[in-house]
Design a protein around this motif. Structure first.
Motif, mmCIF file in Angstrom:
data_model
loop_
_atom_site.group_PDB
_atom_site.id
_atom_site.type_symbol
_atom_site.label_atom_id
_atom_site.label_comp_id
_atom_site.label_asym_id
_atom_site.label_seq_id
_atom_site.Cartn_x
_atom_site.Cartn_y
_atom_site.Cartn_z
ATOM 1 N N ASP A 1 0.812 -1.212 0.000
ATOM 2 C CA ASP A 1 0.000 0.000 0.000
ATOM 3 C C ASP A 1 0.849 1.267 0.000
ATOM 4 N N GLY A 2 2.186 1.132 -0.126
ATOM 5 C CA GLY A 2 3.065 2.285 -0.182
ATOM 6 C C GLY A 2 3.549 2.768 1.169
ATOM 7 N N LYS A 3 2.988 2.249 2.259
ATOM 8 C CA LYS A 3 3.453 2.630 3.585
ATOM 9 C C LYS A 3 4.712 1.846 3.953
ATOM 10 N N VAL A 4 5.444 2.342 4.911
ATOM 11 C CA VAL A 4 6.698 1.711 5.316
ATOM 12 C C VAL A 4 6.495 0.933 6.606
ATOM 13 N N HIS A 5 6.770 -0.350 6.532
ATOM 14 C CA HIS A 5 6.754 -1.209 7.719
ATOM 15 C C HIS A 5 8.058 -1.004 8.488
ATOM 16 N N MET A 6 7.957 -0.777 9.821
ATOM 17 C CA MET A 6 9.139 -0.571 10.663
ATOM 18 C C MET A 6 9.109 -1.575 11.807
ATOM 19 N N GLU A 7 10.267 -2.170 12.078
ATOM 20 C CA GLU A 7 10.305 -3.237 13.073
ATOM 21 C C GLU A 7 11.686 -3.316 13.724
ATOM 22 N N VAL A 8 11.715 -3.509 15.021
ATOM 23 C CA VAL A 8 12.968 -3.773 15.726
ATOM 24 C C VAL A 8 13.233 -5.277 15.654
ATOM 25 N N VAL A 9 14.328 -5.623 15.048
ATOM 26 C CA VAL A 9 14.680 -7.037 14.882
ATOM 27 C C VAL A 9 15.340 -7.588 16.135
ATOM 28 N N ALA A 10 16.178 -6.783 16.774
ATOM 29 C CA ALA A 10 16.868 -7.222 17.992
ATOM 30 C C ALA A 10 17.235 -6.006 18.830
ATOM 31 N N HIS A 11 17.161 -6.182 20.149
ATOM 32 C CA HIS A 11 17.559 -5.127 21.097
ATOM 33 C C HIS A 11 18.110 -5.845 22.325
ATOM 34 N N ARG A 12 19.428 -5.831 22.468
ATOM 35 C CA ARG A 12 20.069 -6.655 23.493
ATOM 36 C C ARG A 12 21.179 -5.886 24.204
ATOM 37 N N PRO A 13 21.598 -6.403 25.360
ATOM 38 C CA PRO A 13 22.717 -5.781 26.074
ATOM 39 C C PRO A 13 24.034 -5.931 25.306
ATOM 40 N N GLY A 14 24.938 -4.964 25.470
ATOM 41 C CA GLY A 14 26.268 -5.045 24.886
ATOM 42 C C GLY A 14 26.285 -4.759 23.398
ATOM 43 N N THR A 15 27.473 -4.920 22.801
ATOM 44 C CA THR A 15 27.638 -4.672 21.362
ATOM 45 C C THR A 15 28.305 -5.827 20.628
ATOM 46 N N GLU A 16 28.825 -6.806 21.384
ATOM 47 C CA GLU A 16 29.598 -7.866 20.731
ATOM 48 C C GLU A 16 28.755 -8.736 19.816
ATOM 49 N N TRP A 17 27.458 -8.740 20.028
ATOM 50 C CA TRP A 17 26.561 -9.587 19.251
ATOM 51 C C TRP A 17 26.115 -8.944 17.938
ATOM 52 N N VAL A 18 26.312 -7.626 17.786
ATOM 53 C CA VAL A 18 25.671 -6.871 16.705
ATOM 54 C C VAL A 18 26.188 -7.290 15.331
ATOM 55 N N VAL A 19 27.493 -7.245 15.126
ATOM 56 C CA VAL A 19 28.038 -7.541 13.795
ATOM 57 C C VAL A 19 27.715 -8.967 13.356
ATOM 58 N N PRO A 20 27.905 -10.001 14.201
ATOM 59 C CA PRO A 20 27.489 -11.347 13.773
ATOM 60 C C PRO A 20 26.012 -11.436 13.419
ATOM 61 N N ALA A 21 25.172 -10.721 14.186
ATOM 62 C CA ALA A 21 23.732 -10.760 13.896
ATOM 63 C C ALA A 21 23.418 -10.079 12.569
ATOM 64 N N VAL A 22 24.034 -8.926 12.314
ATOM 65 C CA VAL A 22 23.815 -8.238 11.037
ATOM 66 C C VAL A 22 24.303 -9.103 9.881
ATOM 67 N N ALA A 23 25.435 -9.768 10.062
ATOM 68 C CA ALA A 23 25.966 -10.628 8.998
ATOM 69 C C ALA A 23 25.000 -11.766 8.689
ATOM 70 N N ARG A 24 24.416 -12.358 9.719
ATOM 71 C CA ARG A 24 23.450 -13.436 9.488
ATOM 72 C C ARG A 24 22.201 -12.919 8.781
ATOM 73 N N LEU A 25 21.697 -11.776 9.220
ATOM 74 C CA LEU A 25 20.520 -11.186 8.563
ATOM 75 C C LEU A 25 20.834 -10.784 7.127
ATOM 76 N N HIS A 26 22.039 -10.315 6.903
ATOM 77 C CA HIS A 26 22.463 -9.913 5.556
ATOM 78 C C HIS A 26 22.438 -11.113 4.617
ATOM 79 N N ALA A 27 22.921 -12.240 5.102
ATOM 80 C CA ALA A 27 22.929 -13.454 4.271
ATOM 81 C C ALA A 27 21.525 -14.013 4.079
ATOM 82 N N LEU A 28 20.679 -13.872 5.097
ATOM 83 C CA LEU A 28 19.337 -14.446 5.049
ATOM 84 C C LEU A 28 18.373 -13.612 4.222
#
Length: 520
Positions: free
Chosen positions: A362-389
């Motif tokens: 319908d032209g509207k933008v869907h917005m969603e939080v995929v992950a929100h977690r403590p720390g930062t060490e998990w971010v890059v591996p998670a983005v890499a997995r989502l990027h591949a998926l």
């Protein structure tokens, strides 16, 4: 002090042990485990509660069994302090009364003092609830009441023990040595004057205990909030060392807290089942649902989810949060072919978020939080997995001047690269947002909220970030302010960046994109 996380959870063996011992299906998020080698007077207290007309529920059995553990080497109570943080209407009063009566009848010459918000409130509960239950029970013949002002007491002549009350002052507890002190409704105490008054009176009593109990308070509940922070740290540290050595010496404080982290939906019965240990015994889901309908959400959270109530923040004029509830669409879903990702990190680097934005039919933008977690060490591996998926159209991150900018090199190393030719980007490239891009994205987001061109799922982290966001001037425009916002706004920043990346950079790599579709 060790920093605790609201999302910390004990090992599964803890819940299994509580179910096996007491039939408890709602374990606390933080709780002292039962020491398997210590005897306990807990079952004696259970009998007292039964005689008072309130047979103990599983959670009350667990708390009292641990609280009244006996150190076999000394014959004394293993715990000098017992802290209990549990929601309202869960049976705290019955446990409090049972513990006092048990103490008064188990030993000679016991001096027991109870304190609530004020002396008047303490007397009301002492007379209208405690004495009413005692006088109407099988234990009535062992007790009598003295109501003279300033000298109130429930007396147990056979044991020469007394249950008195006190005020919330520095002089509380002054007088004879104290065997058992109760600080009830601890949320109302803004300082430690009661604890400081009680503790010296207990020094010469080898079996003395200080109990405190309360539902969640507010940011002004300084004493309670400090006690909860210390209790959480104590339990987390205890489980960490027990994993290495089950025979380790345990602390002299027992702590129990039932609590629902902010990520848990207040309207979901599963949240109630994980937070309210009396659910199904003295309260029902229908009653809690009715409370949810009539109470202010913040007060419901405090009373029934044991959360600390925060002051209602003033509205930031640049963030149209009043429009946010009208943009909820629980059935909204991202389109797999038009997903843009973005990430952000909180100012103190304690939490990070990944968000997605996608064009709907319908032209509207869907917005969603995929992950929100403590720390930062998990971010890059998670983005890499989502990027591949998902094979996103673009991945956005703020420049090196922002907290998430420290992850740019790691993202590139993970294969999410900045395009060599900005005029010819490829699907999945990394876009590093400059200051002007971020300012543009913030303004566009405010317009989209006012114009109703976005949809979201009403996720707790994102909605909380919208409600608590603050902004700062950037030239004649404004941008989101991580430092002065009332909550962690990384979920909102990530969502804003994802939307910007989708609409500004996405058209360069998306097939069959119609730039006019999002205008009308």
């Amino acid at each position: 002090m060790t920093t605790t996380s609201e999302t910390w959870a004990p090992p599964t063996e803890f819940a299994e042990d509580l179910y096996e011992r007491y039939g408890l299906t709602c374990p606390p998020r933080w709780g002292t485990p039962r020491h398997p080698d210590r005897p306990s007077l807990g079952p004696k207290l259970w009998k007292v509660m039964t005689k008072l007309g309130a047979p103990p529920m599983p959670w009350q059995k667990y708390v009292s069994d641990v609280a009244l553990e006996i150190d076999p080497e000394t014959g004394l109570f293993a715990h000098r302090e017992v802290g209990l943080s549990v929601s309202r209407q869960q049976g705290k009063t019955e446990l409090t009364l049972g513990a006092q009566v048990h103490r008064a009848m188990a030993w000679h010459r016991q001096n027991i003092v109870y304190a609530a918000q004020t002396r008047g409130m303490a007397r009301q509960r002492w007379e209208d609830e405690f004495w009413e239950k005692i006088s109407g029970s099988d234990l009535a013949r062992y007790a009598r009441i003295r109501k003279s002002n300033g000298n109130e007491a429930i007396l147990f002549p056979g044991k020469r023990s007394r249950m008195g009350i006190t005020a919330n002052t520095e002089k509380a507890g002054h007088g004879p040595p104290l065997d058992l002190g109760f600080i009830d409704e601890a949320f109302a105490h803004e300082d430690d004057r009661l604890e400081q008054a009680f503790s010296p009176a207990m020094l010469t009593r080898p079996m003395a205990q200080l109990w405190w109990a309360s539902a969640g308070g507010t940011t002004k509940s300084l004493w309670l909030n400090r006690k909860r922070e210390m209790g959480r740290a104590l339990i987390e540290a205890l489980f960490a060392v027990l994993a290495e050595d089950a025979a380790v010496a345990r602390p002299r404080t027992a702590y129990f807290e039932w609590y629902a982290p902010e990520e848990m939906d207040r309207s979901d019965p599963e949240t109630w089942r994980a937070t309210l240990p009396a659910l199904g015994y003295t309260v029902t889901e229908e009653i809690i649902a009715a409370e949810l309908e009539k109470l202010d959400p913040a007060e419901f959270d405090r009373a029934y989810l044991n959360r600390t109530r925060k002051p209602t923040p003033p509205t930031d004029p640049n963030v149209p949060k009043a429009a946010w509830p009208g943009l909820v669409d629980a059935k909204s879903r991202p389109d797999a072919g038009s997903v843009a990702l973005a990430l952000d990190v909180s100012q103190d680097r304690k939490r990070a978020a990944i968000a997605a934005a996608s064009l709907r039919p319908d032209g509207k933008v869907h917005m969603e939080v995929v992950a929100h977690r403590p720390g930062t060490e998990w971010v890059v591996p998670a983005v890499a997995r989502l990027h591949a998926l998902w094979k996103p159209v673009v991945v956005a991150v703020a420049s090196a001047g922002a907290p998430a900018g420290a992850l740019i090199d790691d993202l590139v190393a993970a294969g999410i690269t900045v395009p060599k030719d900005k005029a010819a980007p490829e699907r999945g490239d990394l876009v590093v947002m400059r200051s002007g891009d971020i300012t543009e994205a913030c303004g566009q987001m405010a317009d989209a909220m006012n114009q109703g061109t976005i949809r979201h799922l009403d996720q707790v982290p994102l909605t909380a970030a919208v409600n608590g966001a603050r902004t700062r001037r950037n030239g004649d425009a404004w941008t989101l302010d991580r430092t002065n916002s009332l909550v962690d706004i990384s979920p909102l920043c990530a969502a804003v960046f994802a939307r910007w990346a989708l609409l500004i950079r996405g058209p360069h790599v998306m097939e069959d994109y119609d730039p006019m579709a999002n205008i009308f």
